[in-house]
Design a protein around this motif. Structure first.
Motif, PDB file in Angstrom:
ATOM      1  N   UNK A  38       0.827  -1.206   0.000  1.00  0.00           N
ATOM      2  CA  UNK A  38       0.000   0.000   0.000  1.00  0.00           C
ATOM      3  C   UNK A  38       0.864   1.261   0.000  1.00  0.00           C
ATOM      4  N   UNK A  39       1.966   1.232   0.733  1.00  0.00           N
ATOM      5  CA  UNK A  39       2.887   2.373   0.751  1.00  0.00           C
ATOM      6  C   UNK A  39       3.464   2.601  -0.638  1.00  0.00           C
ATOM      7  N   UNK A  40       3.822   1.531  -1.330  1.00  0.00           N
ATOM      8  CA  UNK A  40       4.346   1.646  -2.695  1.00  0.00           C
ATOM      9  C   UNK A  40       3.294   2.222  -3.637  1.00  0.00           C
ATOM     10  N   UNK A  41       2.051   1.751  -3.514  1.00  0.00           N
ATOM     11  CA  UNK A  41       0.960   2.283  -4.337  1.00  0.00           C
ATOM     12  C   UNK A  41       0.751   3.772  -4.059  1.00  0.00           C
ATOM     13  N   UNK A  42       0.839   4.154  -2.794  1.00  0.00           N
ATOM     14  CA  UNK A  42       0.671   5.560  -2.428  1.00  0.00           C
ATOM     15  C   UNK A  42       1.772   6.410  -3.047  1.00  0.00           C
ATOM     16  N   UNK A  46       1.279   9.426  -5.764  1.00  0.00           N
ATOM     17  CA  UNK A  46       1.804  10.768  -5.514  1.00  0.00           C
ATOM     18  C   UNK A  46       2.694  11.239  -6.668  1.00  0.00           C
ATOM     19  N   UNK A  47       3.461  10.324  -7.244  1.00  0.00           N
ATOM     20  CA  UNK A  47       4.271  10.687  -8.419  1.00  0.00           C
ATOM     21  C   UNK A  47       3.391  11.034  -9.609  1.00  0.00           C
ATOM     22  N   UNK A  48       2.314  10.283  -9.789  1.00  0.00           N
ATOM     23  CA  UNK A  48       1.400  10.569 -10.899  1.00  0.00           C
ATOM     24  C   UNK A  48       0.690  11.913 -10.697  1.00  0.00           C
ATOM     25  N   UNK A  85      -8.097   7.809  -5.781  1.00  0.00           N
ATOM     26  CA  UNK A  85      -7.265   6.621  -5.568  1.00  0.00           C
ATOM     27  C   UNK A  85      -6.353   6.826  -4.358  1.00  0.00           C
ATOM     28  N   UNK A  86      -5.743   7.997  -4.275  1.00  0.00           N
ATOM     29  CA  UNK A  86      -4.856   8.303  -3.151  1.00  0.00           C
ATOM     30  C   UNK A  86      -5.608   8.237  -1.830  1.00  0.00           C
ATOM     31  N   UNK A  87      -6.793   8.805  -1.797  1.00  0.00           N
ATOM     32  CA  UNK A  87      -7.619   8.808  -0.581  1.00  0.00           C
ATOM     33  C   UNK A  87      -7.931   7.370  -0.151  1.00  0.00           C
ATOM     34  N   UNK A  88      -8.350   6.529  -1.102  1.00  0.00           N
ATOM     35  CA  UNK A  88      -8.681   5.141  -0.781  1.00  0.00           C
ATOM     36  C   UNK A  88      -7.457   4.368  -0.296  1.00  0.00           C
ATOM     37  N   UNK A  89      -6.328   4.599  -0.923  1.00  0.00           N
ATOM     38  CA  UNK A  89      -5.102   3.918  -0.490  1.00  0.00           C
ATOM     39  C   UNK A  89      -4.711   4.375   0.918  1.00  0.00           C
ATOM     40  N   UNK A  90      -4.836   5.671   1.194  1.00  0.00           N
ATOM     41  CA  UNK A  90      -4.502   6.183   2.532  1.00  0.00           C
ATOM     42  C   UNK A  90      -5.392   5.550   3.598  1.00  0.00           C
ATOM     43  N   UNK A  91      -6.671   5.375   3.297  1.00  0.00           N
ATOM     44  CA  UNK A  91      -7.578   4.729   4.257  1.00  0.00           C
ATOM     45  C   UNK A  91      -7.164   3.278   4.473  1.00  0.00           C
ATOM     46  N   UNK A  92      -6.910   2.565   3.368  1.00  0.00           N
ATOM     47  CA  UNK A  92      -6.483   1.168   3.489  1.00  0.00           C
ATOM     48  C   UNK A  92      -5.170   1.035   4.239  1.00  0.00           C
TER      49      UNK A  92
END
Length: 116
Positions: A38-42, A46-48, A85-92
């Motif tokens: 999840x950290x990698x996805x975040x 953020x880069x995108x 997407x960022x918001x959902x990843x942060x929650x997860x």
């Protein structure tokens, strides 16, 4: 008596403790893997987002910010999608970290609680 016999006959608590330690290690690694993924996805999101919000000219001699065929609607929709997407990843990620903290941080020993 050999080690194998001792493991079978003697202290069943030692065998249970060893099994518990193995299961704990596996579960801890599995939960940490979720956090790492999840950290990698975040970081990728953020880069995108950084790329999407980079309005610098394409070259040092250009006076036109952004790209030549920039479309405000496409940009806004893309940025909205990325932020969702960022918001959902942060929650997860928050939930995964809470699970890790709940199950894998050391709890105080009873004597430590009584001392306080």
């Amino acid at each position: 008596m050999n080690k194998f016999e001792k493991l079978i006959c003697n202290n069943s608590n030692a065998v249970l403790a060893r099994r518990a330690a193995n299961i704990t290690t596996n579960a801890k690694i599995a939960q940490q893997t979720i956090i790492n993924n999840l950290t990698q996805k975040l970081m990728d999101i953020e880069l995108r987002i950084a790329d999407a919000t980079d309005f610098a000219p394409d070259s040092t001699v250009s006076l036109i910010p952004g790209s030549k065929n920039w479309d405000a609607k496409v940009w806004a929709q893309n940025l909205q999608k990325l932020k969702m997407e960022k918001y959902n990843i942060e929650i997860n990620l928050k939930l995964a970290q809470e699970t890790y903290d709940e199950f894998f941080t050391d709890e105080p020993i009873n004597s430590e609680i009584e001392d306080k």
